[in-house]
Each structure stands twice: as C-alpha cells, then as structure tokens.
Design a protein around this motif. Structure first.
Motif, PDB file in Angstrom:
ATOM      1  N   PHE A 106      40.066  39.699  20.154  1.00  0.00           N
ATOM      2  CA  PHE A 106      39.169  39.954  21.248  1.00  0.00           C
ATOM      3  C   PHE A 106      39.305  39.103  22.527  1.00  0.00           C
ATOM      4  N   TYR A 107      39.747  37.877  22.501  1.00  0.00           N
ATOM      5  CA  TYR A 107      39.865  36.765  23.514  1.00  0.00           C
ATOM      6  C   TYR A 107      41.042  37.444  24.529  1.00  0.00           C
ATOM      7  N   ASN A 108      42.221  37.938  23.886  1.00  0.00           N
ATOM      8  CA  ASN A 108      43.238  38.424  24.845  1.00  0.00           C
ATOM      9  C   ASN A 108      42.724  39.703  25.428  1.00  0.00           C
ATOM     10  N   SER A 109      41.935  40.737  24.867  1.00  0.00           N
ATOM     11  CA  SER A 109      41.694  41.840  25.620  1.00  0.00           C
ATOM     12  C   SER A 109      40.478  41.352  26.398  1.00  0.00           C
ATOM     13  N   LEU A 110      39.732  40.416  26.252  1.00  0.00           N
ATOM     14  CA  LEU A 110      38.469  39.983  27.431  1.00  0.00           C
ATOM     15  C   LEU A 110      39.327  39.465  28.633  1.00  0.00           C
ATOM     16  N   SER A 111      40.279  38.473  28.315  1.00  0.00           N
ATOM     17  CA  SER A 111      41.011  37.937  29.434  1.00  0.00           C
ATOM     18  C   SER A 111      41.681  38.921  30.035  1.00  0.00           C
ATOM     19  N   SER A 112      42.424  40.146  29.591  1.00  0.00           N
ATOM     20  CA  SER A 112      43.289  41.123  30.344  1.00  0.00           C
ATOM     21  C   SER A 112      42.244  41.636  31.320  1.00  0.00           C
ATOM     22  N   GLU A 113      41.228  42.034  30.855  1.00  0.00           N
ATOM     23  CA  GLU A 113      40.168  42.697  31.744  1.00  0.00           C
ATOM     24  C   GLU A 113      39.792  42.184  32.792  1.00  0.00           C
ATOM     25  N   LEU A 114      39.275  40.842  32.396  1.00  0.00           N
ATOM     26  CA  LEU A 114      38.888  39.967  33.699  1.00  0.00           C
ATOM     27  C   LEU A 114      40.197  39.524  34.721  1.00  0.00           C
ATOM     28  N   GLN A 115      41.302  39.441  34.137  1.00  0.00           N
ATOM     29  CA  GLN A 115      42.449  39.253  35.030  1.00  0.00           C
ATOM     30  C   GLN A 115      42.390  40.451  36.053  1.00  0.00           C
ATOM     31  N   LEU A 116      42.167  41.582  35.736  1.00  0.00           N
ATOM     32  CA  LEU A 116      42.371  42.956  36.588  1.00  0.00           C
ATOM     33  C   LEU A 116      41.296  42.838  37.490  1.00  0.00           C
ATOM     34  N   ILE A 117      39.900  42.567  37.140  1.00  0.00           N
ATOM     35  CA  ILE A 117      38.769  42.618  37.683  1.00  0.00           C
ATOM     36  C   ILE A 117      39.103  41.466  38.875  1.00  0.00           C
ATOM     37  N   SER A 118      39.362  40.370  38.432  1.00  0.00           N
ATOM     38  CA  SER A 118      39.516  38.925  39.324  1.00  0.00           C
ATOM     39  C   SER A 118      40.608  39.253  40.457  1.00  0.00           C
ATOM     40  N   SER A 119      41.790  39.963  40.078  1.00  0.00           N
ATOM     41  CA  SER A 119      42.711  40.111  40.855  1.00  0.00           C
ATOM     42  C   SER A 119      42.216  41.283  42.068  1.00  0.00           C
ATOM     43  N   GLN A 120      41.454  42.375  41.751  1.00  0.00           N
ATOM     44  CA  GLN A 120      40.896  43.259  42.573  1.00  0.00           C
ATOM     45  C   GLN A 120      39.944  42.715  43.620  1.00  0.00           C
ATOM     46  N   LEU A 121      39.003  41.932  42.790  1.00  0.00           N
ATOM     47  CA  LEU A 121      37.909  41.361  43.791  1.00  0.00           C
ATOM     48  C   LEU A 121      38.559  40.315  44.761  1.00  0.00           C
ATOM     49  N   GLY A 122      39.519  39.290  44.165  1.00  0.00           N
ATOM     50  CA  GLY A 122      40.419  38.488  45.081  1.00  0.00           C
ATOM     51  C   GLY A 122      40.968  39.009  46.146  1.00  0.00           C
ATOM     52  N   VAL A 123      41.717  40.231  45.787  1.00  0.00           N
ATOM     53  CA  VAL A 123      42.320  41.048  46.996  1.00  0.00           C
ATOM     54  C   VAL A 123      41.767  41.322  48.169  1.00  0.00           C
ATOM     55  N   ALA A 124      40.356  41.735  47.585  1.00  0.00           N
ATOM     56  CA  ALA A 124      39.124  42.068  48.548  1.00  0.00           C
ATOM     57  C   ALA A 124      38.842  41.167  49.524  1.00  0.00           C
ATOM     58  N   VAL A 125      38.535  39.697  48.928  1.00  0.00           N
ATOM     59  CA  VAL A 125      38.433  38.644  49.947  1.00  0.00           C
ATOM     60  C   VAL A 125      39.555  38.377  50.804  1.00  0.00           C
ATOM     61  N   ILE A 126      40.733  38.420  50.146  1.00  0.00           N
ATOM     62  CA  ILE A 126      41.886  38.232  51.241  1.00  0.00           C
ATOM     63  C   ILE A 126      42.010  39.039  52.336  1.00  0.00           C
ATOM     64  N   ARG A 127      41.798  40.466  52.271  1.00  0.00           N
ATOM     65  CA  ARG A 127      41.366  41.242  53.199  1.00  0.00           C
ATOM     66  C   ARG A 127      40.600  41.179  54.308  1.00  0.00           C
ATOM     67  N   LEU A 128      39.505  40.367  53.676  1.00  0.00           N
ATOM     68  CA  LEU A 128      38.602  40.057  54.716  1.00  0.00           C
ATOM     69  C   LEU A 128      38.890  39.198  56.052  1.00  0.00           C
ATOM     70  N   PHE A 129      40.070  38.540  55.560  1.00  0.00           N
ATOM     71  CA  PHE A 129      40.522  37.422  56.733  1.00  0.00           C
ATOM     72  C   PHE A 129      41.680  38.096  57.327  1.00  0.00           C
ATOM     73  N   GLY A 130      41.653  39.728  57.055  1.00  0.00           N
ATOM     74  CA  GLY A 130      42.730  40.388  58.024  1.00  0.00           C
ATOM     75  C   GLY A 130      44.355  40.138  57.548  1.00  0.00           C
ATOM     76  N   ILE A 131      44.351  39.824  56.233  1.00  0.00           N
ATOM     77  CA  ILE A 131      45.838  39.550  55.698  1.00  0.00           C
ATOM     78  C   ILE A 131      46.368  40.743  54.982  1.00  0.00           C
ATOM     79  N   SER A 132      47.295  41.259  55.401  1.00  0.00           N
ATOM     80  CA  SER A 132      48.062  42.367  54.604  1.00  0.00           C
ATOM     81  C   SER A 132      48.385  41.910  53.193  1.00  0.00           C
ATOM     82  N   VAL A 133      47.957  42.690  52.180  1.00  0.00           N
ATOM     83  CA  VAL A 133      48.216  42.189  50.774  1.00  0.00           C
ATOM     84  C   VAL A 133      48.138  43.527  49.849  1.00  0.00           C
TER      85      VAL A 133
END
Length: 533
Positions: A146-173
């Motif tokens: 269960f831990y591994n499944s939860l971790s995998s989902e959070l990795q994807l969500i955090s990656s998507q939101l993190g990329v959104a933050v990077i793009r706020l600074f005008g960086i191509s990613v």
C-alpha cells in the motif's frame, strides 16, 4: 455497591497499586507482539517518514495521564466485551504472522490494547480516552504494497504540480512520468520526494492539534484533513523551487545538505500553515483566548475527595484478559517453532539458456538489489530468437515468505525506476496451463520518456497462478495455516516497444516466449504436490 471516599493521598496509593499490576499486563502484551513491535521500532529509527513514530507512544501516555482523575472519579467498571477485542487482536497477530504482513501484527497490538482498556475501565472509560488510543494508529507503518502504491501516486502528482511551479518562472520544462526535463538537466522525483516524509508526521500533528483544539467539530475535522493538501502543495512547491534553482545554479542545488535543508524548511512551513489555519479559526470565533485555552493542554487537578469502588483490586474481565495473553504467549511460541515444509526443487543456476528458438544470456543483479529483494534464488536472463526479437526474463523464488521476505509486486516497483504505468490489464495466454489451470498474467504497458516497454508478470505459488497482490497475501495465510508452506515465486517478462511497432506484435513475442519457458518453470517452482526435503 460499597463506596468509600478517600483523600488525595489514598487515591495516589490506590493508583500506584493498580498501575503496578497494569504494567505487568502491559509487559505481557509487549511479549506477545514483540516481533511486530521490534520491526516497528526499527522502521522508526531507519526510515525518515516514520521517524516521528517514536514520539507517539509517549504523547499518548501523557494524554491518558491528563485524564487520570476524570477516570478515577467516574466509578468505571471493566466489561467482558473487552475480551472480544483482545481475541480479535490476537487473531490479527496470527493472520499477520501467517500472511507475512507486519502491519497487521502492529494493528493487532493496538486492538488488543484497546480491548485490555475496555476490560479494565469499560467502554465509558475508553470513550474518555478515545483520542490517545486512536492516536497510536499513526505510529504504525503502512503495509509495503500500500505504501508503494501511495508513493507512486504522490510522485506523479508532485511532479505535475512542481512543473507548474517551474513554468510560473518562465522556464521551459518537459514532464514525462516523474522525470522533469529542464533541457540541460533531468530531475527524477523518486520515492524520497513523494511527500510521505512530510505527510505522515504532519497528519499525526494535525490529529493531535484537532484533538486538543477547543472548537466546533467541523473546525477540528478541517484542521486534520487539511494536512493532506498542505503536504502535497508544499512538497510540490519544493520540487518546483529545486527545479528553478537547478536551472540557474546547477544540479548541486538538488543534492547533499542543501537538498535536506530545503526539506526541513518545507516541513516547518507546512506546520506553520497548519497553525495559521488554527489562528484563523480562533479569530473567527471572536473570543479572546490564550494559547493554553485554545489547545487545552493543562493538567486536570483532583477534588479533595474522590469516590472509588473498593470491592476489588482489579476487574475480573481484566484478569481474564491477562490470562488470555498468557495463553497467547505460549501459543505464539509454538507457532514460531513450527518448521515450514521446504519443497524439493532445482536451483536456477541450472536453468537452460536455450528454450526452443530462444537463446539467452545470464545476467547478474547488483548485490544491493539482492539485499533489498531478499529472495532465496533467482534467474535473470536476456533472450533473443531467430528474428532478433528480445525478451528479458526474471524469476525470484522465495523458499519461505516470512515477514519482510516476500515477492515484490512490479506494479509497486516499476514507478521507482522512473517508469510510468500507462495501462495495466489482465490477459490470458492461449495454449498455456499451470497446474492444469489456463495461465493469466498481468499485462503492463510502461513508459519513460520516449522509451516504452511491455511487461507480463504473475505470481506462481504452491501450484497457483495469481495476478492479484491482495490474493497473494490471502493464499500465503491460508497455505501457511493448512499446508505449512509459504514458498513461491514472481515471474516477470519484459520486451521493448519501438515506436514503429504494433503493440500486438510485442504481445505475440511475450506469449511465444511463455509457451517455451512454462514447461521448464515447474522444475524450479514447486507445485501443489511438491515433496519436502
């Protein structure tokens, strides 16, 4: 009922005597569940996401101590129904032991502890202590699958939101699964960056704050539940900031002390947001209250005289509960001493590297992977047929799948390597039977960047082919109980998916290899009628 009014000094002596007897009962409880508790402590000391767990029993004891005079003055009686919970907890111990799941044993400890409280002070008393007892749940690590499944989902969500933050600074990613491509650098959001290192301690603190907070129940619920989005948002913001720092100052911004320091800053900021939320609720109430008034952290004081039931030293249900634990200690000792059947089989060192038209080459795994997977034997080879089609073949065999030594599901492990699972289905393989049953496999299409692969896997255990990870645990329990066997294997096949190739061709390739290898596997993976050695 004979009731005597005692002074505060008499109350203290009475409490001390009962406390001594309760400590003996608690020592028995620790002895019964010692194996699961030992592993739990090891996880507290070795894994950051559970490091807060070591504080939880002490906090829970303090919260119970706060309520001691409220309990003493209530003339509480132990109830026989608590023995049902004790039996249920001991049952979880047996299930967890046979199904090789430490978390079940650890939850069984909490259930048994609550049952002992009910047998001592009844349900009325447990209602007074509900929060300190439930708080103990936060010290238990999640089951690995269960831990591994939860971790995998959070990795994807955090990656998507993190990329959104990077793009706020005008960086191509560019984002592919959990890999953030900044052009000159690539950042992989691994398991350690999933946010669970913040989520588990923060939800524990949020529960504690919600319990201590003196306010409406809806505000308490919001305080507790808000810890989840706060953690996800702050972890994603951290990933985005790291991406920005890496873009301008290089990969050193994502490594070493600075990386860890950023983690501490994010956790403290998350805690600050939680406290700010409570401050807003206090202001909305328009009441002038101090910090101690808001959180109710003061210690209650007894009145000059407290009514006590003096008919007996300890409630009879509690004594029966102690006897049940004594029997559990003896019974569990017998369970531990039971020797599992060790089926006869061939070693994978003798596995043929020529299967019909498929020719293979043996590969060797790094020792760190062998140490992590904890299998007893394995085969890992790369095969190729006359058409230059390639298949990677891997089998991990476990002679005894005791706690912490069981087959790891690829569904949980694949995201840890940076691969994204596009689809996962089940598929029958025509013309192949295992132990007389048509073979069905998990079919997983995965991708990392522009690279795609097709994975087939199944669990071949004691004459069964299983595709469901939860069913694997059930049959481990059942076969350990009825057959005294927990041996089994994971079988995994992988092939590349070139962009120009039809995926059906890859399916045909894997199925053809399965037809060639399935007859050999029965010599290396014992079936239902295997003889022991």
């Amino acid at each position: 009922m004979s009731t005597t009014f005692l002074s505060q000094a008499s109350v203290s002596r009475f409490v001390t005597m009962r406390t001594f007897l309760v400590v003996i009962a608690f020592a028995l409880l620790i002895l019964v569940f010692r194996d699961g508790l030992r592993v739990m402590v090891e996880w507290w000391l070795s894994r950051e996401e559970y490091s807060h767990g070591i504080l939880i029993p002490f906090i829970s004891c303090f919260l119970i101590w706060q309520k001691r005079y409220e309990l003493i003055g209530a003339n509480l009686k132990g109830e026989v129904s608590g023995l049902i919970a004790v039996l249920a907890g001991i049952g979880l111990l047996v299930v967890g032991e046979l199904a090789t799941i430490y978390s079940v044993i650890q939850y069984g400890f909490i259930v048994t502890l609550i049952g002992m409280f009910v047998s001592f002070i009844g349900w009325r008393g447990v209602r007074v202590l509900w929060a300190p007892l439930i708080f103990l749940v936060f010290m238990v690590p999640l089951p690995n699958f269960f831990y591994n499944s939860l971790s995998s989902e959070l990795q994807l969500i955090s990656s998507q939101l993190g990329v959104a933050v990077i793009r706020l600074f005008g960086i191509s990613v560019y984002l592919e699964g959990n890999v953030i491509d900044l052009g000159g650098y690539q950042l992989q959001v691994v398991e350690a960056c999933s946010g669970l290192r913040y989520l588990f301690p923060l939800t524990s603190l949020a529960f504690l704050c919600a319990y201590l907070y003196k306010g409406p129940i809806w505000q308490r619920l919001i305080i507790f539940l808000s810890s989840i989005p706060i953690t996800i948002f702050m972890n994603s913001f951290r990933i985005g900031v790291i991406g920005v720092l890496v873009e301008y100052w290089g990969t050193s911004m994502a490594e070493g002390f600075l990386h860890d320091f950023e983690g501490w800053i994010v956790f403290m900021a998350s805690l600050g947001l939680l406290l700010a939320e409570i401050w807003v609720f206090v202001k909305l109430s328009k009441q002038q209250r101090s910090f101690s008034d808001v959180f109710g952290i003061g210690v209650s004081r007894p009145t000059s005289e407290v009514a006590l039931d003096t008919r007996g030293t300890l409630p009879k249900p509690f004594i029966y509960g102690v006897l049940l634990m004594l029997f559990a200690v003896l019974g569990f000792s017998q369970l531990e001493q039971r020797q599992e059947l060790n089926p006869d089989r061939n070693e994978f060192s003798n596995f043929p590297m020529k299967l019909d038209e498929w020719h293979g080459q043996v590969e060797h795994m790094d020792q760190r992977f062998i140490d992590a997977l904890k299998f007893d034997d394995y085969v890992f080879g790369n095969f190729q047929n006359s058409n230059a089609e390639k298949v990677s073949f891997y089998v991990a065999y476990y002679a005894s799948q005791k706690k912490g030594e069981s087959a790891h599901s690829p569904k949980s492990c694949i995201p840890g390597g940076g691969w994204r699972i596009n689809t996962i289905t089940r598929r029958g393989v025509a013309g192949v039977k295992v132990a007389g049953t048509p073979l069905r496999v998990n079919r997983v299409e995965i991708q990392k960047g522009q690279h795609r692969q097709l994975v087939y896997y199944w669990f071949q255990q004691r004459g069964r082919v299983i595709t469901n990870e939860y069913a694997v645990k059930w049959y481990l329990f059942w076969d350990a109980l009825t057959k005294n066997r927990t041996d089994g294997a994971l079988v995994r096949l992988t092939t590349s998916l070139p962009s120009h190739e039809d995926i059906e061709k890859a399916d045909n390739r894997l199925e053809d290899f399965i037809r060639s290898v399935s007859g050999e596997l029965s010599n290396y993976i014992p079936g239902v009628d295997a003889k022991s050695v």
